[in-house]
Write a protein that holds these residues in place. Structure first.
Motif, mmCIF file in Angstrom:
data_model
loop_
_atom_site.group_PDB
_atom_site.id
_atom_site.type_symbol
_atom_site.label_atom_id
_atom_site.label_comp_id
_atom_site.label_asym_id
_atom_site.label_seq_id
_atom_site.Cartn_x
_atom_site.Cartn_y
_atom_site.Cartn_z
ATOM 1 N N VAL B 3 0.878 -1.179 0.000
ATOM 2 C CA VAL B 3 0.000 0.000 0.000
ATOM 3 C C VAL B 3 0.908 1.220 0.000
ATOM 4 O O VAL B 3 1.893 1.276 0.749
ATOM 5 C CB VAL B 3 -0.925 0.021 1.231
ATOM 6 N N SER B 63 -8.295 6.189 -5.185
ATOM 7 C CA SER B 63 -7.688 4.887 -4.889
ATOM 8 C C SER B 63 -7.419 4.193 -6.220
ATOM 9 O O SER B 63 -8.287 4.186 -7.093
ATOM 10 C CB SER B 63 -8.645 4.008 -4.089
ATOM 11 N N LEU B 64 -6.208 3.633 -6.366
ATOM 12 C CA LEU B 64 -5.840 2.931 -7.604
ATOM 13 C C LEU B 64 -5.297 1.556 -7.240
ATOM 14 O O LEU B 64 -4.402 1.446 -6.401
ATOM 15 C CB LEU B 64 -4.707 3.670 -8.321
ATOM 16 N N LEU B 65 -5.837 0.538 -7.886
ATOM 17 C CA LEU B 65 -5.262 -0.794 -7.728
ATOM 18 C C LEU B 65 -4.437 -1.080 -8.975
ATOM 19 O O LEU B 65 -4.951 -1.011 -10.096
ATOM 20 C CB LEU B 65 -6.382 -1.826 -7.565
ATOM 21 N N VAL B 66 -3.149 -1.324 -8.761
ATOM 22 C CA VAL B 66 -2.219 -1.491 -9.884
ATOM 23 C C VAL B 66 -1.689 -2.922 -9.865
ATOM 24 O O VAL B 66 -1.260 -3.422 -8.809
ATOM 25 C CB VAL B 66 -1.045 -0.483 -9.760
ATOM 26 N N GLY B 67 -1.747 -3.588 -11.016
ATOM 27 C CA GLY B 67 -1.274 -4.973 -11.102
ATOM 28 C C GLY B 67 0.248 -5.049 -11.125
ATOM 29 O O GLY B 67 0.935 -4.026 -11.231
ATOM 30 N N LYS B 71 -0.097 -1.952 -14.671
ATOM 31 C CA LYS B 71 -1.332 -1.410 -15.268
ATOM 32 C C LYS B 71 -2.412 -1.211 -14.201
ATOM 33 O O LYS B 71 -2.534 -1.996 -13.271
ATOM 34 C CB LYS B 71 -1.863 -2.374 -16.333
ATOM 35 N N VAL B 72 -3.201 -0.143 -14.391
ATOM 36 C CA VAL B 72 -4.290 0.155 -13.448
ATOM 37 C C VAL B 72 -5.425 -0.842 -13.680
ATOM 38 O O VAL B 72 -5.979 -0.921 -14.778
ATOM 39 C CB VAL B 72 -4.810 1.599 -13.630
ATOM 40 N N LEU B 73 -5.758 -1.610 -12.632
ATOM 41 C CA LEU B 73 -6.816 -2.622 -12.737
ATOM 42 C C LEU B 73 -8.171 -2.048 -12.333
ATOM 43 O O LEU B 73 -9.212 -2.469 -12.814
ATOM 44 C CB LEU B 73 -6.502 -3.793 -11.801
ATOM 45 N N TRP B 74 -8.137 -1.098 -11.407
ATOM 46 C CA TRP B 74 -9.387 -0.550 -10.845
ATOM 47 C C TRP B 74 -9.053 0.806 -10.248
ATOM 48 O O TRP B 74 -7.935 1.013 -9.753
ATOM 49 C CB TRP B 74 -9.893 -1.494 -9.748
ATOM 50 N N MET B 75 -9.965 1.735 -10.335
ATOM 51 C CA MET B 75 -9.747 2.988 -9.617
ATOM 52 C C MET B 75 -11.061 3.594 -9.151
ATOM 53 O O MET B 75 -12.120 3.325 -9.716
ATOM 54 C CB MET B 75 -8.910 3.995 -10.413
ATOM 55 N N VAL B 90 -13.046 -1.011 -1.427
ATOM 56 C CA VAL B 90 -11.662 -1.291 -1.825
ATOM 57 C C VAL B 90 -11.379 -2.786 -1.676
ATOM 58 O O VAL B 90 -10.798 -3.411 -2.575
ATOM 59 C CB VAL B 90 -10.671 -0.470 -0.965
#
Lengths: 131, 99
Positions: B3, B63-67, B71-75, B90
């Protein structure tokens, strides 16, 4: 005389409405439950401010003093709702984009390089500030 | 799962927040908004920060979930700063994209 008493009562009720509404607001903020539609809150604050202004004109000194916090809170909090809209610039990152390389100091003052994230999933949180 | 947080707070303010809230994340200080701008997340609306804080603007709470591939998977972007992403939203995104 009776009218004066009524306006003093309104002057005393106005801050109760404003403060009650404000306490509820911060309670909901703490629980992350500020509603999407904040019109009811704004309406209640503005009503408290309006009652406060009316009491300021018509009430005796008790009602006038009580009306002041109602006016301040009743106007300030709708103002914060008004300026809270967040607007992204064109070209903001989107799902599917590759994140840019970046570097910045961490809380020990050491420079963190985004290269260190490579090969690991990461949750990135941008937030406004600690206050 | 790492995180990482980005804010305009000074390092000493972040240290205090880490201590008070027991946080373990990597926590970055973005006083110049260089990281915020690299992601294109500088708020274009009214700058409603602390006037004593001497920063030009603030990031839009995001909030950004990055693989692992970067690459951004979800934001999730806050439409107004008074509403924040709930933790369960989240967590649901983490489960969906990383399981």
């Amino acid at each position: 005389m009776n009218t004066r008493k009524l306006w003093n009562g309104i002057g005393l009720a106005a801050p109760v409405l404003a403060i009650g509404c404000t306490l509820l607001w911060f309670g909901q903020a703490r629980a992350l439950e500020i509603p999407e539609n904040r019109a009811l809150f704004v309406g209640a604050w503005l009503a408290a401010a309006a009652l406060g202004v009316a009491a300021l004109v018509k009430a005796g000194w008790v009602g006038r003093i009580a009306a002041l916090p109602a006016i301040v809170l009743g106007l300030f909090l709708p103002f914060t709702v008004g300026i809270s809209e967040q607007i992204l610039p064109p070209g903001a990152i989107q799902v599917g984009d590759t994140i840019p390389a970046f570097r910045a100091p961490d809380d020990r003052g050491e420079i963190f390089e985004s290269e260190r994230l490579r090969g690991h999933p990461v949750l990135i949180k941008f937030f406004r500030a600690h206050w | 799962m790492q995180v990482l947080t980005v804010s305009t707070d000074r390092p000493e303010e972040i240290r205090e927040g880490r201590r008070v809230h027991g946080l373990q994340a990597i926590m970055l200080s973005d006083r110049t908004l260089a990281v915020t701008d690299a992601f294109g997340l500088r708020n274009q609306g009214v700058h409603s920060g602390n006037p004593r804080d001497e920063v030009e603007a603030l990031p839009v709470p995001t909030s950004l979930l990055v693989g692992a591939d970067g690459k951004v998977l979800w934001m999730d972007v806050s439409a107004n700063y008074q509403r924040r992403t709930r933790p369960e939203v989240v967590l649901a995104a983490l489960r969906k994209h990383l399981d």
